[in-house]
Design a protein around this motif. Structure first.
Motif, PDB file in Angstrom:
ATOM      1  N   THR A 164       0.575  -1.254  -0.061  1.00  0.00           N
ATOM      2  CA  THR A 164      -0.040   0.129   0.101  1.00  0.00           C
ATOM      3  C   THR A 164       0.759   1.211   0.010  1.00  0.00           C
ATOM      4  N   GLU A 165       1.921   1.199   0.906  1.00  0.00           N
ATOM      5  CA  GLU A 165       3.097   2.377   0.896  1.00  0.00           C
ATOM      6  C   GLU A 165       3.475   2.587  -0.445  1.00  0.00           C
ATOM      7  N   ASN A 166       3.772   1.488  -1.098  1.00  0.00           N
ATOM      8  CA  ASN A 166       4.498   1.713  -2.306  1.00  0.00           C
ATOM      9  C   ASN A 166       3.746   2.119  -3.512  1.00  0.00           C
ATOM     10  N   ALA A 167       2.282   1.765  -3.478  1.00  0.00           N
ATOM     11  CA  ALA A 167       1.358   2.086  -4.408  1.00  0.00           C
ATOM     12  C   ALA A 167       1.217   3.510  -4.276  1.00  0.00           C
ATOM     13  N   ARG A 168       0.950   3.994  -2.975  1.00  0.00           N
ATOM     14  CA  ARG A 168       0.576   5.479  -2.653  1.00  0.00           C
ATOM     15  C   ARG A 168       1.933   6.456  -3.323  1.00  0.00           C
ATOM     16  N   SER A 169       2.928   5.786  -2.801  1.00  0.00           N
ATOM     17  CA  SER A 169       4.153   6.758  -3.359  1.00  0.00           C
ATOM     18  C   SER A 169       4.270   6.752  -4.832  1.00  0.00           C
ATOM     19  N   ILE A 170       3.975   5.542  -5.512  1.00  0.00           N
ATOM     20  CA  ILE A 170       3.875   5.903  -7.197  1.00  0.00           C
ATOM     21  C   ILE A 170       2.787   6.795  -7.552  1.00  0.00           C
ATOM     22  N   ARG A 171       1.404   6.603  -6.731  1.00  0.00           N
ATOM     23  CA  ARG A 171       0.357   7.755  -7.411  1.00  0.00           C
ATOM     24  C   ARG A 171       0.781   9.144  -7.110  1.00  0.00           C
ATOM     25  N   GLU A 172       1.685   9.313  -5.955  1.00  0.00           N
ATOM     26  CA  GLU A 172       1.924  10.603  -5.584  1.00  0.00           C
ATOM     27  C   GLU A 172       2.798  11.204  -6.601  1.00  0.00           C
ATOM     28  N   ALA A 173       3.671  10.347  -6.917  1.00  0.00           N
ATOM     29  CA  ALA A 173       4.781  10.985  -7.868  1.00  0.00           C
ATOM     30  C   ALA A 173       4.302  10.910  -9.294  1.00  0.00           C
ATOM     31  N   GLN A 174       3.315  10.112  -9.685  1.00  0.00           N
ATOM     32  CA  GLN A 174       2.676  10.580 -10.962  1.00  0.00           C
ATOM     33  C   GLN A 174       1.659  12.008 -10.688  1.00  0.00           C
ATOM     34  N   ARG A 175       1.025  12.107  -9.744  1.00  0.00           N
ATOM     35  CA  ARG A 175       0.148  13.161  -9.592  1.00  0.00           C
ATOM     36  C   ARG A 175       1.098  14.532  -9.596  1.00  0.00           C
ATOM     37  N   ARG A 176       2.446  14.358  -8.972  1.00  0.00           N
ATOM     38  CA  ARG A 176       3.369  15.596  -9.036  1.00  0.00           C
ATOM     39  C   ARG A 176       3.806  15.793 -10.384  1.00  0.00           C
ATOM     40  N   ALA A 177       3.990  14.646 -11.134  1.00  0.00           N
ATOM     41  CA  ALA A 177       4.709  14.868 -12.407  1.00  0.00           C
ATOM     42  C   ALA A 177       3.513  15.520 -13.379  1.00  0.00           C
ATOM     43  N   GLU A 178       2.292  15.009 -12.967  1.00  0.00           N
ATOM     44  CA  GLU A 178       1.116  15.513 -14.040  1.00  0.00           C
ATOM     45  C   GLU A 178       0.923  17.129 -13.652  1.00  0.00           C
ATOM     46  N   GLN A 179       1.060  17.593 -12.599  1.00  0.00           N
ATOM     47  CA  GLN A 179       0.972  18.984 -12.107  1.00  0.00           C
ATOM     48  C   GLN A 179       2.096  19.727 -12.621  1.00  0.00           C
ATOM     49  N   ALA A 180       3.263  19.056 -12.570  1.00  0.00           N
ATOM     50  CA  ALA A 180       4.115  19.847 -13.079  1.00  0.00           C
ATOM     51  C   ALA A 180       4.269  20.120 -14.637  1.00  0.00           C
ATOM     52  N   LEU A 181       3.591  19.143 -15.374  1.00  0.00           N
ATOM     53  CA  LEU A 181       3.398  19.335 -16.859  1.00  0.00           C
ATOM     54  C   LEU A 181       2.550  20.278 -16.917  1.00  0.00           C
ATOM     55  N   ILE A 182       1.291  20.275 -16.242  1.00  0.00           N
ATOM     56  CA  ILE A 182       0.192  21.329 -16.344  1.00  0.00           C
ATOM     57  C   ILE A 182       0.553  22.549 -16.243  1.00  0.00           C
ATOM     58  N   ALA A 183       1.642  22.807 -15.114  1.00  0.00           N
ATOM     59  CA  ALA A 183       2.147  24.073 -14.770  1.00  0.00           C
ATOM     60  C   ALA A 183       3.059  24.667 -15.904  1.00  0.00           C
ATOM     61  N   ARG A 184       3.898  23.600 -16.598  1.00  0.00           N
ATOM     62  CA  ARG A 184       4.703  24.009 -17.607  1.00  0.00           C
ATOM     63  C   ARG A 184       3.919  24.505 -18.850  1.00  0.00           C
ATOM     64  N   GLU A 185       2.893  23.570 -19.131  1.00  0.00           N
ATOM     65  CA  GLU A 185       2.170  23.951 -20.474  1.00  0.00           C
ATOM     66  C   GLU A 185       1.182  25.165 -20.140  1.00  0.00           C
ATOM     67  N   SER A 186       0.893  25.526 -19.151  1.00  0.00           N
ATOM     68  CA  SER A 186      -0.152  26.796 -18.624  1.00  0.00           C
ATOM     69  C   SER A 186       0.793  28.156 -18.668  1.00  0.00           C
ATOM     70  N   GLN A 187       2.169  28.016 -18.716  1.00  0.00           N
ATOM     71  CA  GLN A 187       3.022  29.144 -18.847  1.00  0.00           C
ATOM     72  C   GLN A 187       2.955  29.618 -20.260  1.00  0.00           C
ATOM     73  N   PRO A 188       2.956  30.923 -20.214  1.00  0.00           N
ATOM     74  CA  PRO A 188       2.687  31.589 -21.536  1.00  0.00           C
ATOM     75  C   PRO A 188       4.210  31.649 -22.241  1.00  0.00           C
ATOM     76  N   ALA A 189       4.376  31.196 -23.704  1.00  0.00           N
ATOM     77  CA  ALA A 189       5.528  31.146 -24.352  1.00  0.00           C
ATOM     78  C   ALA A 189       6.338  32.154 -24.542  1.00  0.00           C
ATOM     79  N   THR A 190       7.548  32.230 -24.190  1.00  0.00           N
ATOM     80  CA  THR A 190       8.328  33.565 -24.345  1.00  0.00           C
ATOM     81  C   THR A 190       9.343  33.207 -25.496  1.00  0.00           C
ATOM     82  N   ASP A 191       9.327  34.257 -26.535  1.00  0.00           N
ATOM     83  CA  ASP A 191       9.912  33.981 -27.762  1.00  0.00           C
ATOM     84  C   ASP A 191      10.984  35.149 -27.879  1.00  0.00           C
TER      85      ASP A 191
END
Length: 75
Positions: A48-75
């Motif tokens: 259970t602890e291992n599965a929870r750690s994996i889910r939390e890591a996936q959630r953090r990765a998804e949040q980081a991706l969303i944050a990156r994608e929502s930033q305006p592009a700078t050219d």
């Protein structure tokens, strides 16, 4: 009280020691069954602890991706 792996592991060790010291077969068998049950509980907690750690890591990765994608592009 929530069970912890450490608690379950301690109880399993206690049961194993009691089994090794038992002079009666029925007591030895009971303690060995107890040890097996505590070890199984510890394994479930670990899974259970291992599965929870994996889910939390996936959630953090998804949040980081969303944050990156929502930033305006700078050219």
């Amino acid at each position: 009280m929530a069970l912890t792996r450490e608690y379950c592991d301690d109880r399993a060790r206690d049961a194993a020691e009691a089994a090794s010291l038992a002079t009666l077969d029925n007591v030895r068998r009971r303690e060995l069954r107890s040890e097996a049950a505590w070890r199984e509980m510890s394994d479930r907690i670990r899974q259970t602890e291992n599965a929870r750690s994996i889910r939390e890591a996936q959630r953090r990765a998804e949040q980081a991706l969303i944050a990156r994608e929502s930033q305006p592009a700078t050219d």
